[in-house]
Scaffold this motif. Structure first.
Motif, short mmCIF file in Angstrom:
data_model
loop_
_atom_site.label_atom_id
_atom_site.label_comp_id
_atom_site.label_asym_id
_atom_site.label_seq_id
_atom_site.Cartn_x
_atom_site.Cartn_y
_atom_site.Cartn_z
N ALA A 1 0.84 -1.28 0.00
CA ALA A 1 0.11 0.08 0.04
C ALA A 1 1.09 1.26 -0.12
CB ALA A 1 -1.00 -0.24 0.99
N LEU A 2 2.04 1.17 0.67
CA LEU A 2 3.04 2.38 0.44
C LEU A 2 3.48 2.59 -0.66
CD1 LEU A 2 4.62 1.52 3.96
CD2 LEU A 2 3.34 3.45 3.35
N THR A 3 3.30 1.93 -1.92
CA THR A 3 3.80 2.20 -3.16
C THR A 3 2.73 2.83 -3.96
OG1 THR A 3 2.94 0.09 -4.11
CG2 THR A 3 5.39 0.03 -3.19
N HIS A 4 1.52 3.14 -3.33
CA HIS A 4 0.45 3.93 -4.13
C HIS A 4 0.92 5.24 -4.57
CE1 HIS A 4 -3.36 5.81 -4.97
NE2 HIS A 4 -3.87 4.53 -5.29
N PRO A 5 0.66 5.53 -5.71
CA PRO A 5 1.14 7.19 -6.23
C PRO A 5 0.66 8.11 -5.14
CG PRO A 5 -0.06 5.88 -7.85
CD PRO A 5 -0.26 4.98 -6.71
N SER A 6 -0.24 8.10 -4.47
CA SER A 6 -0.67 9.18 -3.42
C SER A 6 0.44 9.18 -2.13
CB SER A 6 -2.27 8.90 -2.93
OG SER A 6 -2.18 7.79 -2.13
N ILE A 7 1.25 8.12 -1.96
CA ILE A 7 2.19 8.35 -1.20
C ILE A 7 3.56 8.60 -1.22
CG2 ILE A 7 3.07 6.39 0.83
CD1 ILE A 7 0.05 6.85 1.04
N THR A 8 4.07 9.44 -0.34
CA THR A 8 5.50 9.57 -0.57
C THR A 8 5.97 9.01 0.80
OG1 THR A 8 4.80 11.71 -1.74
CG2 THR A 8 7.20 11.48 -0.80
N PHE A 9 7.19 8.33 0.67
CA PHE A 9 7.93 7.69 1.70
C PHE A 9 9.03 7.91 1.97
CE2 PHE A 9 9.96 3.72 3.54
CZ PHE A 9 9.07 3.33 4.35
N TRP A 10 9.64 8.15 3.38
CA TRP A 10 11.01 8.48 3.54
C TRP A 10 11.35 7.57 4.62
CZ3 TRP A 10 6.85 11.99 3.16
CH2 TRP A 10 7.23 13.27 2.23
N SER A 11 12.80 7.49 4.53
CA SER A 11 13.44 6.50 5.56
C SER A 11 14.68 7.50 6.13
CB SER A 11 13.99 5.55 5.05
OG SER A 11 14.79 5.63 3.84
N ALA A 12 14.90 7.17 7.50
CA ALA A 12 16.10 7.93 8.14
C ALA A 12 17.15 7.15 8.38
CB ALA A 12 15.53 8.55 9.33
N ARG A 13 18.42 7.18 7.93
CA ARG A 13 19.42 6.14 8.01
C ARG A 13 20.68 6.79 9.10
NH1 ARG A 13 18.90 1.57 5.50
NH2 ARG A 13 17.27 1.38 4.12
N ASP A 14 21.23 5.96 9.63
CA ASP A 14 22.70 6.63 10.44
C ASP A 14 23.70 6.83 9.27
OD1 ASP A 14 25.45 6.23 11.49
OD2 ASP A 14 24.00 5.99 13.39
N GLY A 15 24.09 8.11 9.36
CA GLY A 15 25.11 8.75 8.34
C GLY A 15 26.42 7.64 8.33
N GLU A 16 26.71 7.25 9.32
CA GLU A 16 27.98 6.49 9.38
C GLU A 16 27.92 5.04 8.98
OE1 GLU A 16 29.85 7.30 13.29
OE2 GLU A 16 29.78 9.31 13.03
N THR A 17 26.76 4.52 9.61
CA THR A 17 26.58 2.93 9.46
C THR A 17 25.62 2.69 8.26
OG1 THR A 17 24.72 2.78 11.03
CG2 THR A 17 27.13 2.62 11.88
N GLY A 18 24.77 3.41 8.03
CA GLY A 18 23.56 3.35 7.04
C GLY A 18 22.37 2.52 7.67
N ARG A 19 22.42 2.38 8.82
CA ARG A 19 21.54 1.42 9.55
C ARG A 19 20.25 2.36 9.67
NH1 ARG A 19 22.92 -0.50 15.29
NH2 ARG A 19 21.68 0.68 16.06
N LEU A 20 19.25 1.66 9.24
CA LEU A 20 17.70 2.33 9.18
C LEU A 20 17.35 2.60 10.46
CD1 LEU A 20 15.24 2.73 7.56
CD2 LEU A 20 14.59 0.51 8.04
N LEU A 21 17.02 3.87 10.86
CA LEU A 21 16.69 4.26 12.02
C LEU A 21 15.07 4.63 12.41
CD1 LEU A 21 19.22 7.18 12.56
CD2 LEU A 21 19.38 4.66 13.40
N GLY A 22 14.41 4.97 11.06
CA GLY A 22 13.10 5.08 11.04
C GLY A 22 12.36 5.49 9.67
N VAL A 23 11.14 5.31 9.63
CA VAL A 23 10.50 5.66 8.37
C VAL A 23 9.16 6.41 8.59
CG1 VAL A 23 11.33 3.28 7.25
CG2 VAL A 23 9.14 3.33 8.67
#
Length: 141
Positions: A28-50
């Protein structure tokens, strides 16, 4: 990213009755009405949130799928994601940003986050209905 979204959905269904879960699944998050963000750690690249923005029409949007990883909680990740969503709303001319979250104690940190950023309680919007398990919020931009 899928693991964090699946964790989010599991927690929603574990915390709220199924008919009160309004979290979007990854498809459902791929629907054209949806814009999706992710936050990652700048050093490790680890996913922090969405987080996501669902645009209902030219002037109304909705915050969807906000989730911070357990390891990143209380580090400002949700506020940073919300700031990105608010910035995009302003760029698009969205004047009303809404959201639905739970009323259970589990959701108290989410309600506090939104209140801190100026969201105010409101009644149901869009296709939502009165539900004792849902709290609705709005921010006028």
């Amino acid at each position: 990213m899928l693991a964090l979204l699946e964790e989010h959905l599991r927690d929603m269904f574990a915390t709220s009755p199924a008919e009160s879960v309004h979290a979007l699944d990854p498809e459902a998050l791929t629907h054209p009405s949806i814009t999706f963000w992710s936050a990652r750690d700048g050093e490790t690249g680890r996913l922090l949130g969405v987080g996501a923005l669902k645009q209902h029409d030219a002037t109304m949007g909705e915050v969807k799928s906000m989730r911070t990883s357990g390891a990143a909680r209380s580090r400002g990740v949700a506020s940073a994601l919300l700031a990105a969503i608010l910035g995009e709303c302003r760029t698009r001319g969205i004047r009303e940003l809404n959201l639905e979250t739970g009323t259970q104690e589990y959701f108290a940190p989410a309600r506090a986050l939104y209140a801190k950023h100026g969201f105010r309680r409101r009644g149901p919007f869009a296709d939502y209905t009165d539900d004792p398990n849902s709290a609705y919020f709005q921010l006028t931009l």
